[in-house]
Design an enzyme around this catalytic site. Structure first.
Site, PDB file in Angstrom:
ATOM      1  N   ASP A  15      51.737  48.051  34.525  1.00  8.18           N
ATOM      2  CA  ASP A  15      52.193  47.344  35.724  1.00  8.18           C
ATOM      3  C   ASP A  15      52.588  48.322  36.833  1.00  8.18           C
ATOM      4  O   ASP A  15      53.034  49.436  36.563  1.00  8.18           O
ATOM      5  CB  ASP A  15      53.409  46.476  35.340  1.00  8.18           C
ATOM      6  N   ASN A  63      45.338  36.316  36.467  1.00  4.43           N
ATOM      7  CA  ASN A  63      44.979  37.260  37.537  1.00  4.43           C
ATOM      8  C   ASN A  63      43.820  36.788  38.425  1.00  4.43           C
ATOM      9  O   ASN A  63      43.615  37.316  39.515  1.00  4.43           O
ATOM     10  CB  ASN A  63      44.649  38.647  36.962  1.00  4.43           C
TER      11      ASN A  63
END
Ligand code: FPP
Length: 238
Positions: A15, A63
Protein backbone atom coordinates in the site's frame (compact mmCIF):
# COMPACT_ATOMS: atom_id res chain seq x y z
CA UNK A 1 20.04 -11.99 12.93
CA UNK A 2 21.76 -15.10 11.59
CA UNK A 3 19.77 -17.79 13.45
CA UNK A 4 16.41 -16.24 12.66
CA UNK A 5 13.43 -18.27 11.53
CA UNK A 6 12.36 -17.46 8.01
CA UNK A 7 8.56 -17.52 7.79
CA UNK A 8 7.44 -20.20 5.35
CA UNK A 9 4.72 -17.95 3.91
CA UNK A 10 4.75 -14.14 3.87
CA UNK A 11 1.77 -12.12 2.62
CA UNK A 12 2.05 -8.43 1.72
CA UNK A 13 -0.43 -5.59 1.21
CA UNK A 14 1.66 -3.26 -0.98
CA UNK A 15 0.00 0.00 0.00
CA UNK A 16 0.98 3.64 -0.51
CA UNK A 17 1.91 3.90 -4.20
CA UNK A 18 -0.56 6.75 -4.71
CA UNK A 19 0.55 8.76 -1.66
CA UNK A 20 4.21 8.18 -2.54
CA UNK A 21 3.57 9.67 -6.00
CA UNK A 22 1.48 12.56 -4.65
CA UNK A 23 4.21 13.56 -2.18
CA UNK A 24 6.59 13.84 -5.12
CA UNK A 25 4.15 15.60 -7.44
CA UNK A 26 4.11 12.59 -9.77
CA UNK A 27 1.13 10.81 -11.41
CA UNK A 28 -0.33 7.87 -9.43
CA UNK A 29 0.72 5.44 -12.16
CA UNK A 30 4.35 6.43 -11.60
CA UNK A 31 3.85 5.28 -8.00
CA UNK A 32 2.61 1.92 -9.29
CA UNK A 33 5.58 1.66 -11.67
CA UNK A 34 8.02 2.30 -8.82
CA UNK A 35 5.98 -0.13 -6.71
CA UNK A 36 6.55 -2.82 -9.33
CA UNK A 37 10.32 -2.24 -9.15
CA UNK A 38 10.17 -2.58 -5.34
CA UNK A 39 8.21 -5.82 -5.74
CA UNK A 40 10.73 -7.32 -8.18
CA UNK A 41 13.53 -6.82 -5.63
CA UNK A 42 11.44 -8.33 -2.81
CA UNK A 43 10.61 -11.42 -4.92
CA UNK A 44 14.29 -12.19 -5.65
CA UNK A 45 15.32 -11.51 -2.06
CA UNK A 46 12.53 -13.62 -0.54
CA UNK A 47 13.38 -16.52 -2.87
CA UNK A 48 17.08 -16.19 -1.99
CA UNK A 49 16.61 -16.23 1.80
CA UNK A 50 14.35 -19.28 1.71
CA UNK A 51 10.77 -17.99 1.89
CA UNK A 52 8.64 -20.78 0.38
CA UNK A 53 5.51 -18.76 -0.44
CA UNK A 54 5.12 -15.04 -1.06
CA UNK A 55 1.62 -13.67 -1.67
CA UNK A 56 1.07 -10.06 -2.66
CA UNK A 57 -2.15 -8.07 -3.02
CA UNK A 58 -1.72 -6.61 -6.49
CA UNK A 59 -5.29 -5.82 -7.60
CA UNK A 60 -8.52 -6.31 -5.69
CA UNK A 61 -12.05 -6.93 -6.94
CA UNK A 62 -12.76 -3.37 -5.67
CA UNK A 63 -9.85 -1.75 -7.55
CA UNK A 64 -11.83 -1.80 -10.84
CA UNK A 65 -13.70 1.21 -9.40
CA UNK A 66 -10.58 3.42 -9.66
CA UNK A 67 -10.39 6.02 -12.48
CA UNK A 68 -10.12 4.32 -15.88
CA UNK A 69 -6.66 5.73 -16.66
CA UNK A 70 -5.30 4.30 -13.39
CA UNK A 71 -6.88 0.88 -14.09
CA UNK A 72 -5.49 0.95 -17.65
CA UNK A 73 -2.06 1.90 -16.32
CA UNK A 74 -2.12 -0.97 -13.83
CA UNK A 75 -3.23 -3.50 -16.49
CA UNK A 76 -0.39 -2.28 -18.71
CA UNK A 77 2.07 -2.76 -15.83
CA UNK A 78 0.80 -6.31 -15.16
CA UNK A 79 1.17 -7.14 -18.85
CA UNK A 80 4.70 -5.71 -18.97
CA UNK A 81 5.65 -7.56 -15.78
CA UNK A 82 4.47 -10.87 -17.24
CA UNK A 83 6.21 -10.25 -20.59
CA UNK A 84 9.46 -9.61 -18.72
CA UNK A 85 9.00 -12.76 -16.62
CA UNK A 86 8.25 -14.84 -19.73
CA UNK A 87 11.49 -13.62 -21.32
CA UNK A 88 13.62 -14.76 -18.39
CA UNK A 89 11.56 -17.80 -17.46
CA UNK A 90 14.44 -20.24 -18.04
CA UNK A 91 16.72 -18.40 -15.61
CA UNK A 92 14.21 -17.80 -12.81
CA UNK A 93 13.63 -20.39 -10.13
CA UNK A 94 10.30 -19.23 -8.75
CA UNK A 95 6.79 -20.32 -9.58
CA UNK A 96 4.12 -17.81 -10.60
CA UNK A 97 0.55 -18.37 -9.49
CA UNK A 98 -2.54 -16.20 -9.42
CA UNK A 99 -5.13 -16.20 -6.66
CA UNK A 100 -8.37 -14.41 -7.45
CA UNK A 101 -11.18 -14.74 -9.95
CA UNK A 102 -9.15 -15.33 -13.09
CA UNK A 103 -12.14 -16.62 -15.05
CA UNK A 104 -13.97 -13.30 -14.80
CA UNK A 105 -14.79 -11.43 -18.03
CA UNK A 106 -13.53 -8.18 -16.50
CA UNK A 107 -9.90 -9.27 -17.07
CA UNK A 108 -8.62 -8.37 -20.55
CA UNK A 109 -8.34 -11.60 -22.61
CA UNK A 110 -4.80 -10.86 -23.78
CA UNK A 111 -3.61 -10.45 -20.19
CA UNK A 112 -5.43 -13.60 -19.12
CA UNK A 113 -3.66 -15.62 -21.84
CA UNK A 114 -0.25 -14.34 -20.70
CA UNK A 115 -1.05 -15.17 -17.08
CA UNK A 116 -2.03 -18.76 -17.98
CA UNK A 117 1.14 -19.12 -20.05
CA UNK A 118 3.44 -17.92 -17.24
CA UNK A 119 1.66 -20.15 -14.73
CA UNK A 120 2.11 -23.14 -17.03
CA UNK A 121 5.78 -22.41 -17.79
CA UNK A 122 6.71 -22.02 -14.11
CA UNK A 123 4.55 -24.72 -12.55
CA UNK A 124 7.44 -27.12 -11.89
CA UNK A 125 9.99 -24.54 -10.73
CA UNK A 126 11.86 -25.65 -7.60
CA UNK A 127 12.08 -22.25 -5.87
CA UNK A 128 9.64 -20.04 -4.06
CA UNK A 129 5.96 -19.91 -5.06
CA UNK A 130 5.02 -16.34 -5.87
CA UNK A 131 1.26 -15.90 -5.58
CA UNK A 132 -0.20 -12.73 -6.98
CA UNK A 133 -3.64 -11.77 -5.71
CA UNK A 134 -5.22 -10.34 -8.84
CA UNK A 135 -8.93 -9.56 -9.21
CA UNK A 136 -8.94 -10.93 -5.68
CA UNK A 137 -11.39 -10.30 -2.86
CA UNK A 138 -11.41 -12.46 0.25
CA UNK A 139 -15.19 -12.58 0.58
CA UNK A 140 -15.53 -13.26 -3.15
CA UNK A 141 -13.06 -16.16 -2.79
CA UNK A 142 -15.09 -17.65 0.10
CA UNK A 143 -18.35 -17.33 -1.86
CA UNK A 144 -16.82 -18.92 -4.98
CA UNK A 145 -15.52 -21.74 -2.76
CA UNK A 146 -18.96 -22.21 -1.16
CA UNK A 147 -20.66 -22.45 -4.55
CA UNK A 148 -18.20 -25.13 -5.75
CA UNK A 149 -18.62 -27.06 -2.51
CA UNK A 150 -22.44 -26.91 -2.68
CA UNK A 151 -22.26 -28.26 -6.25
CA UNK A 152 -20.09 -31.15 -5.05
CA UNK A 153 -22.57 -31.89 -2.24
CA UNK A 154 -25.47 -31.81 -4.71
CA UNK A 155 -23.59 -34.16 -7.05
CA UNK A 156 -22.85 -36.59 -4.21
CA UNK A 157 -19.06 -35.98 -4.38
CA UNK A 158 -18.97 -34.60 -0.82
CA UNK A 159 -21.15 -35.67 2.13
CA UNK A 160 -22.34 -32.81 4.38
CA UNK A 161 -20.91 -34.39 7.56
CA UNK A 162 -17.43 -34.61 5.99
CA UNK A 163 -17.13 -30.82 5.68
CA UNK A 164 -14.49 -29.46 8.01
CA UNK A 165 -11.92 -26.63 7.85
CA UNK A 166 -9.37 -28.75 5.96
CA UNK A 167 -11.89 -29.81 3.35
CA UNK A 168 -13.21 -26.27 2.90
CA UNK A 169 -9.67 -24.87 2.54
CA UNK A 170 -9.36 -27.08 -0.53
CA UNK A 171 -12.16 -25.08 -2.20
CA UNK A 172 -10.30 -21.78 -1.90
CA UNK A 173 -7.82 -20.25 -4.39
CA UNK A 174 -5.09 -21.00 -1.83
CA UNK A 175 -5.69 -24.77 -2.01
CA UNK A 176 -2.50 -26.63 -0.94
CA UNK A 177 -0.80 -23.40 0.19
CA UNK A 178 0.00 -23.14 3.92
CA UNK A 179 -1.58 -20.16 5.71
CA UNK A 180 0.65 -17.05 5.91
CA UNK A 181 2.89 -16.89 8.99
CA UNK A 182 3.45 -13.17 8.58
CA UNK A 183 1.35 -10.44 6.95
CA UNK A 184 3.05 -7.12 6.17
CA UNK A 185 1.14 -3.94 5.30
CA UNK A 186 2.98 -0.80 4.24
CA UNK A 187 1.91 2.88 4.31
CA UNK A 188 0.76 3.07 7.94
CA UNK A 189 -2.76 1.72 7.35
CA UNK A 190 -3.67 -0.98 9.86
CA UNK A 191 -6.42 -3.12 8.35
CA UNK A 192 -6.63 -6.20 6.12
CA UNK A 193 -8.95 -4.82 3.40
CA UNK A 194 -10.53 -8.09 2.25
CA UNK A 195 -7.12 -9.79 1.86
CA UNK A 196 -7.04 -13.49 2.82
CA UNK A 197 -9.69 -13.32 5.60
CA UNK A 198 -9.81 -17.13 5.99
CA UNK A 199 -6.07 -17.66 5.77
CA UNK A 200 -4.78 -14.83 8.04
CA UNK A 201 -6.63 -16.01 11.15
CA UNK A 202 -3.44 -16.97 13.03
CA UNK A 203 -0.88 -14.88 11.12
CA UNK A 204 1.36 -12.33 12.78
CA UNK A 205 0.71 -8.78 11.49
CA UNK A 206 3.46 -6.24 10.84
CA UNK A 207 2.53 -2.67 9.95
CA UNK A 208 5.06 -0.11 8.78
CA UNK A 209 4.67 3.57 7.80
CA UNK A 210 7.02 2.98 4.84
CA UNK A 211 5.26 3.59 1.49
CA UNK A 212 5.43 0.57 -0.82
CA UNK A 213 7.79 2.09 -3.48
CA UNK A 214 10.29 2.75 -0.64
CA UNK A 215 10.00 -0.78 0.78
CA UNK A 216 13.48 -2.29 0.41
CA UNK A 217 14.94 -5.70 1.22
CA UNK A 218 16.21 -4.10 4.45
CA UNK A 219 12.62 -3.19 5.41
CA UNK A 220 11.57 -6.75 4.55
CA UNK A 221 14.30 -8.14 6.83
CA UNK A 222 13.12 -5.80 9.61
CA UNK A 223 9.66 -7.36 9.36
CA UNK A 224 11.19 -10.85 9.61
CA UNK A 225 13.20 -9.78 12.67
CA UNK A 226 10.00 -8.46 14.32
CA UNK A 227 8.31 -11.79 13.49
CA UNK A 228 11.14 -13.57 15.28
CA UNK A 229 10.21 -11.75 18.49
CA UNK A 230 6.59 -12.86 18.37
CA UNK A 231 5.24 -15.80 20.33
CA UNK A 232 2.74 -17.78 18.32
CA UNK A 233 0.25 -19.74 20.40
CA UNK A 234 -2.51 -20.68 17.91
CA UNK A 235 -5.14 -20.38 20.66
CA UNK A 236 -3.20 -22.50 23.18
CA UNK A 237 -1.96 -21.11 26.53
CA UNK A 238 1.76 -21.49 25.73
C1 FPP B 1 -2.03 0.26 -3.27
O1 FPP B 1 -1.53 1.59 -3.31
C2 FPP B 1 -1.51 -0.46 -4.40
C3 FPP B 1 -2.26 -0.99 -5.39
C4 FPP B 1 -3.74 -0.91 -5.47
C5 FPP B 1 -1.64 -1.69 -6.50
C6 FPP B 1 -0.43 -2.52 -6.13
C7 FPP B 1 0.32 -2.72 -7.33
C8 FPP B 1 1.67 -2.66 -7.45
C9 FPP B 1 2.62 -2.54 -6.34
C10 FPP B 1 2.30 -2.69 -8.77
C11 FPP B 1 1.77 -3.73 -9.66
C12 FPP B 1 2.46 -5.01 -9.58
C13 FPP B 1 2.88 -5.66 -10.69
C14 FPP B 1 3.47 -6.99 -10.55
C15 FPP B 1 2.80 -5.08 -12.02
P1 FPP B 1 -2.57 2.76 -3.50
O2 FPP B 1 -2.63 3.12 -4.93
O3 FPP B 1 -3.88 2.38 -2.88
O4 FPP B 1 -1.87 3.87 -2.68
P2 FPP B 1 -2.55 4.99 -1.80
O5 FPP B 1 -3.28 4.27 -0.70
O6 FPP B 1 -1.40 5.77 -1.31
O7 FPP B 1 -3.46 5.76 -2.70
Amino acid sequence: MSDRTIPEHIAIIMDGNGRWAKEKGLPRNEGHRRGTKALEKIISHADKIGVKHLTVYAFSTENWRRPQDEVDGLMKLFGQYIDKELKKVDKDSHRFHIIGDLESDVIPEELKAKIYLLQEKTKDKPGMCFHMAFNYGGRDEILRGCKKLIQDVQNGIVVLDEIDETLFSGYLDTKNIPDPDLMIRTSGEERTSNFLPWQLTYSEFYFTPCMWPDFTTKEFDKAIDAYNHRQRRFGKSE
